[in-house]
Enzyme design. Sequence first.
Site, short mmCIF file in Angstrom:
data_model
loop_
_atom_site.label_atom_id
_atom_site.label_comp_id
_atom_site.label_asym_id
_atom_site.label_seq_id
_atom_site.Cartn_x
_atom_site.Cartn_y
_atom_site.Cartn_z
N LYS A 169 0.89 -0.95 0.11
CA LYS A 169 0.01 0.09 -0.02
C LYS A 169 0.89 1.18 0.05
CE LYS A 169 -1.51 3.26 2.44
NZ LYS A 169 -1.71 4.37 1.40
N GLU A 244 10.12 2.11 9.97
CA GLU A 244 11.25 3.21 9.39
C GLU A 244 10.45 4.58 9.69
OE1 GLU A 244 14.30 2.62 9.01
OE2 GLU A 244 14.41 0.53 8.38
N CYS A 278 13.69 11.64 5.45
CA CYS A 278 13.86 11.26 6.62
C CYS A 278 15.15 11.25 7.66
CB CYS A 278 13.31 9.98 6.99
SG CYS A 278 14.12 8.89 5.93
N GLU A 378 10.14 16.73 14.17
CA GLU A 378 10.36 16.76 12.61
C GLU A 378 9.52 17.66 11.92
OE1 GLU A 378 9.33 13.21 10.57
OE2 GLU A 378 11.27 13.11 9.96
P1 NAP Z 1 2.65 8.79 6.98
O1 NAP Z 1 1.43 9.91 7.22
O2 NAP Z 1 3.11 8.22 8.27
O3 NAP Z 1 1.98 7.85 5.89
C1 NAP Z 1 2.86 6.76 5.52
C2 NAP Z 1 1.92 5.71 5.01
O4 NAP Z 1 1.25 5.14 5.88
C3 NAP Z 1 1.06 6.19 4.06
O5 NAP Z 1 0.93 5.15 3.00
C4 NAP Z 1 -0.28 6.32 4.64
O6 NAP Z 1 -1.49 6.33 3.78
C5 NAP Z 1 -0.14 5.09 5.64
N1 NAP Z 1 -1.03 5.07 6.73
C6 NAP Z 1 -1.64 6.57 7.50
N2 NAP Z 1 -2.48 6.10 8.19
C7 NAP Z 1 -2.47 4.78 8.41
C8 NAP Z 1 -3.00 3.81 9.57
N3 NAP Z 1 -3.73 4.12 10.34
N4 NAP Z 1 -2.39 2.48 9.23
C9 NAP Z 1 -1.82 2.14 8.37
N5 NAP Z 1 -1.20 3.09 7.39
C10 NAP Z 1 -1.65 4.15 7.52
O7 NAP Z 1 3.74 9.63 6.35
P2 NAP Z 1 3.86 10.65 5.23
O8 NAP Z 1 3.29 11.82 5.52
O9 NAP Z 1 3.23 9.87 4.05
O10 NAP Z 1 5.41 10.52 5.10
C11 NAP Z 1 6.18 11.43 6.01
C12 NAP Z 1 7.00 10.71 6.90
O11 NAP Z 1 7.70 9.52 6.74
C13 NAP Z 1 7.86 11.33 7.78
O12 NAP Z 1 7.45 11.50 9.20
C14 NAP Z 1 9.27 10.89 7.56
O13 NAP Z 1 10.20 11.07 8.51
C15 NAP Z 1 8.81 9.37 7.34
N6 NAP Z 1 9.92 8.62 6.64
C16 NAP Z 1 10.71 7.74 7.09
C17 NAP Z 1 11.56 7.20 6.75
C18 NAP Z 1 12.62 6.16 7.24
O14 NAP Z 1 13.09 5.52 6.41
N7 NAP Z 1 12.75 6.23 8.47
C19 NAP Z 1 11.84 7.64 5.14
C20 NAP Z 1 10.97 8.37 4.53
C21 NAP Z 1 9.79 9.20 5.48
P3 NAP Z 1 -2.27 7.71 3.32
O15 NAP Z 1 -1.21 8.25 2.42
O16 NAP Z 1 -3.37 7.27 2.88
O17 NAP Z 1 -2.38 8.60 4.84
#
Ligand code: NAP
Length: 471
Positions: A169, A244, A278, A378
Amino acid sequence: MKVIDQIYINGSFVKPHGNQFMDLINPLNQEIFGKVALADEKDTQLAIQAAKTAFKSFSKTTVAERVSYLEKMHQAVSKRKQDLIDVMVYEFGGPVQFSTAVIQNGLDAIQASITALKDFKFVSTVGTSQVRMESLGVVGIITPWNASNMFIVSKLSSAIAAGCTVVIKPSEMSAMQTQIIAESLHEAGLPAGVFNILNGLGTVVGQELSTNKDVSKISFTGSTVVGKAIAVHAVETMKRVTLELGGKSAAILLDDVNFNEAIPLALFGGLMSGGQVCTAGTRILIPENRLEEVKQIIKETIPTMKVGNPSDQDTAIGPLVSKKQYLRVQEYIQLGIDEGAELVVGGLGQPEGMESGNFVKPTVFAGVTNDMRIAQEEIFGPVLVLITYKIEEEAIAIANDSIYGLAGYVFAKDVEKGREIAAQIDAGHISVNGLKHDPLAPFGGFKQSGIGREFGAFGMSAYLEPKTILV
Ligand code: NAP
Ligand code: MG
């Protein structure tokens, strides 16, 4: 108008049961350029069943067979490399140089999985027992929008190496990138059901994956808030999790480095892709007595980092992915001002003449203490903080005074000294004198930056379960 109205289940592109659509919006000008169909719980359950069925035979494949599948996958994705770059620039607003590097990292991750798989010891003797590393089962892969294809390809390659089957997903904001990846993986000819890909909401598809009893593991990249929610759901059925999550990484500059070289590198590492990375080094730690000199270098360097159309070769910073992210970052800039920090460069609003896109002025704050929210939270935008230290021990303490521990950066004239400092930082991935990437080495976070490691043999092990046989 681009319409993506199919999902990928059991080896075929099919229309989803879900009947909702979401608009696709160009970050450069806010124009709606397409729409994507969203899968629902029923689609997710069908995909999980396909993966479960495929697992029976896929988990029995030989190493040679899986190496061959991974090689085909590498070939098929390589063939679409330029398309993937173009679409990442268009849909995400990633600068072309950054997007090119991200897609190459994905390809390198497949190669690393092949290397790891060829060398991996699946059966060993421990004590008097035989220990067999067995495929975990069906894996739910949930990814964010900032390097969508790289996350999909790297997680999938580890899962395939380990003999697992998956339901992916991605972020629906990455639908066009996902479409190309789905087409290339389809061309790679993996057995039906080994991978399934669903666009859909996190709260619908992601939720079903995190709670369904037939899913054995979730591999998630995204925010810490969502990662925690997934872990809470996952424990109900004892799913394994690889998480992650976010970061607030420190870049420590020692007194002996050439600041004219190190500061531009640190700025690049903190601001690349508009800070939507990230591992971004968003806290720059410098010796107290060098502050004025550093501020001067920053004022001279920032104007040389072009903010503009992400498809221009010389653009360093493109628009943020969405209006929502733009507004969130503006709130943080206002917060920095309210907390009493000093603007060295940047500030509120958009760069002149760039009002139509989600552009943010690259912003650096000085006069920041590590307890301020702009130093602890962040931001995920082009906003950095400068924090001063008196002695190296203090720099290390500041770097470690964070709920996060994803990455770190040390700039030192003496590399061994740099290594020594790196060893004292509580983070999973620390670069000395630059931004380094090693696709065979483990990647992941300490503390609230996550659980588990990805890439190479470490990444693959996370999709395996040890079984001890005593005779
Ligand atoms: P996010 O809001 O956490 O969403 C990530 C994924 O999770 C999306 O596909 C999202 O779907 C899904 N999701 C949301 N709510 C969920 C739930 N309740 N249950 C299961 N899945 C769910 O993150 P983002 O805003 O897309 O990305 C930015 C974040 O990613 C930042 O905090 C960044 O630090 C982190 N990041 C971490 C790494 C690493 O390797 N550590 C790398 C890149 C990014 P929807 O899009 O439909 O909400
Ligand atoms: Mg989200």
